[in-house]
Each structure stands twice: as structure tokens, then as C-alpha cells.
Design a protein around this motif. Structure first.
Motif: not given
Length: 165
Positions: A23-29, A54-60, A80-85, A101-110
């Protein structure tokens, strides 16, 4: 029969690190430690959003880059992946070290995402087969036709001149 199976199991070079829902909170990683301190490996990471953003990214990235990201300074990313589902990250880490490996959620919803990360310490897999875009395919076909008909026209003119003499 069992000792043979144990031999093949022990010879496996792949290690599954994570196969969980995060579970990744809104705007966090969130991040996952890879622990490649002794040996380089091929990193394979996949994610699929189960609910929420629906816009998460993975970053190594290297561990020191994670610290820079944490303090909001400029940082580097190895892959890194593109921001997608859904997303897939594949990267051959050539030097031992501390990686995450970072799971990044830059959207305004968890979001809730199923994440799988594995390491392969065996020989590096062959590169993935890629395809040309439809525009490039059309360009290659068009250029090939022009060159082919140019050669045929030139050859036909030369043959006709030779026959007329």
C-alpha cells in the motif's frame, strides 16, 4: 530421485525476494532493499495496481541515491518504468553494491499494488527482442522498394543499350 531434484534446486541461480501487495500512500513512495553486496545480478521487478492510483512507477537506484531522494536533492536512477497501472523493469546490475527498488506514487490517491522482485545470479539473459514502430517499418519498406526499383531500372537501361548496339 530426490537427490537429483535437490541438486537441480541447489543449482538454481534465481532468488525471489518479494511477492507481496504493498500500500503506497498518495504522493509517497516505498522501497525494497536488494542486498547485492557480494555479487552482481540481473534484477527483474514487476508490479500491477490492484486498486487506487493507476500511475505507479518502479525505479532501480543505488542506496546513496535513495538518501538524496529522501532529502529532496537531485538523484540518479539506473532504470525506471513509465507511470502506469502495470510495469516491468529488467536491468543487469554489473557491480556489487547497495541497491533498492522504489515504488513511487505521485498521484493524489493511495494505491495497492502487487509487486514481484527477483534476482538472477546466473549468466545474463539475452536482450529482449524489440520491434520497429509502424512508421519506421513503413519507412524501411519504402526505402527498400525505391532502392530495388532503382537498381532494376538502371540494369534494364544498361541491358537495352547493350542489345541496341
Amino acid at each position: 530421485m530426490i537427490p537429483i531434484a535437490l541438486f537441480f534446486f541447489a543449482a538454481s541461480t534465481r532468488v525471489d525476494l518479494v511477492d507481496e501487495v504493498y500500500r503506497i500512500p498518495a504522493g509517497q513512495w516505498r522501497y525494497l532493499e536488494l542486498g547485492l553486496k557480494q555479487k552482481a545480478a540481473f534484477v527483474a521487478a514487476d508490479f500491477e495496481v490492484r486498486s487506487g492510483s493507476r500511475h505507479l512507477r518502479l525505479k532501480l537506484m543505488r542506496r546513496e541515491d535513495l538518501e538524496r531522494m529522501r532529502t529532496e536533492r537531485s538523484y540518479g536512477v539506473l532504470a525506471a518504468t513509465e507511470a502506469a497501472a502495470t510495469g516491468r523493469l529488467r536491468y543487469p546490475v554489473s557491480m556489487a553494491g547497495d541497491y533498492v527498488v522504489v515504488i513511487d506514487n505521485q498521484e493524489d490517491q493511495p494505491a495497492e499494488a502487487h509487486v514481484q522482485v527477483s534476482l538472477d545470479f546466473g549468466p545474463q539473459p539475452a536482450p529482449a527482442v524489440t520491434h520497429l514502430s509502424p512508421k519506421r517499418q513503413a519507412a524501411v519498406i519504402g526505402i527498400s522498394f525505391v532502392v530495388f526499383f532503382g537498381i532494376v531500372s538502371y540494369s534494364a537501361r544498361r541491358l537495352l543499350r547493350g542489345i541496341k548496339r
